[in-house]
Enzyme design. Structure first.
Site, PDB file in Angstrom:
ATOM      1  N   THR A  35       5.643  -5.286 -24.288  1.00  0.00           N
ATOM      2  CA  THR A  35       5.632  -5.993 -22.997  1.00  0.00           C
ATOM      3  C   THR A  35       4.229  -6.239 -22.501  1.00  0.00           C
ATOM      4  O   THR A  35       3.960  -7.232 -21.832  1.00  0.00           O
ATOM      5  CB  THR A  35       6.435  -5.165 -21.974  1.00  0.00           C
ATOM      6  OG1 THR A  35       7.792  -5.143 -22.402  1.00  0.00           O
ATOM      7  CG2 THR A  35       6.353  -5.747 -20.584  1.00  0.00           C
ATOM      8  N   SER A  82       8.685  -3.034 -29.568  1.00  0.00           N
ATOM      9  CA  SER A  82       8.639  -1.746 -30.284  1.00  0.00           C
ATOM     10  C   SER A  82      10.014  -1.258 -30.705  1.00  0.00           C
ATOM     11  O   SER A  82      10.121  -0.329 -31.509  1.00  0.00           O
ATOM     12  CB  SER A  82       7.939  -0.688 -29.441  1.00  0.00           C
ATOM     13  OG  SER A  82       8.759  -0.281 -28.358  1.00  0.00           O
TER      14      SER A  82
HETATM   15  N1  DAS Z   1       9.648  -5.060 -25.111  1.00  0.00           N
HETATM   16  C1  DAS Z   1       9.930  -3.634 -25.166  1.00  0.00           C
HETATM   17  C2  DAS Z   1       9.057  -2.993 -26.225  1.00  0.00           C
HETATM   18  O1  DAS Z   1       8.327  -3.673 -26.924  1.00  0.00           O
HETATM   19  C3  DAS Z   1       9.667  -3.002 -23.858  1.00  0.00           C
HETATM   20  C4  DAS Z   1       8.215  -2.862 -23.501  1.00  0.00           C
HETATM   21  O2  DAS Z   1       7.300  -3.047 -24.280  1.00  0.00           O
HETATM   22  O3  DAS Z   1       7.999  -2.475 -22.384  1.00  0.00           O
HETATM   23  O4  DAS Z   1       9.153  -1.776 -26.359  1.00  0.00           O
END
Ligand code: DAS
Length: 347
Positions: A35, A82
């Site tokens: 994110t 992730s």
């Molecule tokens: N998009 C999700 C991740 O990559 C959530 C984030 O990064 O906050 O883990």
């Protein structure tokens, strides 16, 4: 012309800025996605955005103040959410971090990562990276395009921690929201809030206030240079699955793990790792099939104590996701349950 060049070079060398620039630690920022690199059409959007949409150069460029803290070298390792991190990817990341920290000119590494599995990757590096130098993960709960996005401040604070001499030999750390957490204990406790990363029982290692780093804790667990795990011998991590315990939990989950040649099972048990009669039967069947089973707890904190003639090893205070990271790593070293139990007690 040459005289002018020489004099200019001399001037730069002796100017206070050059001295300051030379004195700045050299920190490598490795970006993996998440994110913090997220993007959404609307700046009020904090859900339903595209993670891993922005490159590492843009992340660093968005925080000019970072250049007063350290000399930055940026590298795009991956650009994914992730939730899609895998054991192959974290193994490659750990090997890359080892390579970078073996360079005499590198003083520390900051890794940007998604939050969803941020209690897994840092703990793997805590077990396997052989360096006293700071390794600091950071992330964000709001995409880079959002009003009050947290990523830029988190990145600046992570570099500040990595650049601080106090950060040497503390194990892998996770910095978000003004706090410094230990990879061994920190976990995501809320789906969306900015203060989601906590260690309910053990607390934080320290905090960052007004751009200054304050430590108040050290972890009493083996990590990094004291760890027995050696990445040079690890080509792949063995398959370990997590099976959740709950009312009516079926024994056939263990049949599936056996049929799919799992090498380890982490049981995310009720309470302090309690097993239903069905899970007990499944765990004993898995152990007979040569699978190493570790009982953790689904509660989110506390220790799973060893109980006489209860099946399986116990995860100490590791949550199921961290217990899986340690069991995968331990199985690259040994299958001896007694040795593996010692790893769970001390790492
Ligand atoms: N998009 C999700 C991740 O990559 C959530 C984030 O990064 O906050 O883990």
């Amino acid at each position: 012309m040459r005289i002018r060049g020489f004099l200019l070079g001399l001037l730069i060398m002796i100017s206070p800025w050059a001295t300051a620039a030379q004195a700045l630690p050299h920190i490598v920022i490795l970006a993996t996605g998440g994110t913090i690199a997220g993007s959404a059409a609307d700046n009020t959007q904090t859900t339903g955005y595209q993670a891993g949409a922005i490159g590492v150069d843009a992340l660093v460029k968005a925080v000019p103040a970072i250049n007063q803290v350290a000399h930055i070298e940026a590298e795009q390792f991956s650009n994914i959410g992730s939730e899609n991190m895998t054991s192959d990817r974290i193994l490659a990341l750990a090997k890359r971090v080892n390579e970078l920290l073996n360079r005499a000119d590198v003083d520390g590494v900051v890794i940007t990562h998604g939050t969803d599995t941020l209690d897994e990757t840092p703990y793997f590096l805590n077990l396997t990276v052989k360096s006293h130098k700071p390794i600091v993960f950071t992330a964000a709960m709001r995409p880079a395009t959002a009003i009050s996005a947290d990523g830029s401040m988190n990145l600046l604070q992570a570099v500040t921690v990595a650049a601080d001499p106090q950060s040497q030999n503390r194990g892998v750390m996770v910095v978000l929201n003004d706090r410094i957490g230990a990879a061994r204990f920190i976990t995501k406790t809320n789906t969306t809030t900015l203060d989601t990363f906590k260690a309910p029982e053990e607390g934080y290692l320290g905090s960052i206030v007004g751009g200054r780093v304050y430590f108040h804790n050290r972890i009493d667990k083996i990590h990094t240079t004291a760890s027995v795990f050696d990445l040079r011998k690890i080509k792949a991590l063995p398959p370990v699955v997590i099976i959740y315990g709950y009312q009516d939990d079926p024994e056939y989950m263990y049949d599936a793990a056996i049929a799919h040649h799992a090498k380890g099972i982490v049981y995310a048990g009720t309470g302090a790792g309690s097993m239903s009669v069905r899970s007990q039967a499944g765990i004993e069947k898995a152990i007979r099939a040569g699978i190493v089973v570790v009982r953790a707890s689904r509660t989110g904190s506390g220790i799973v104590p060893p109980v006489a003639n209860e099946s399986g090893l116990v995860a100490n205070s590791l949550n199921p996701a961290k217990a899986r990271i340690l069991l995968m790593t331990a199985l690259t070293q040994t299958h001896d349950p007694k040795v593996i139990q010692e790893y769970f007690n001390r790492y």
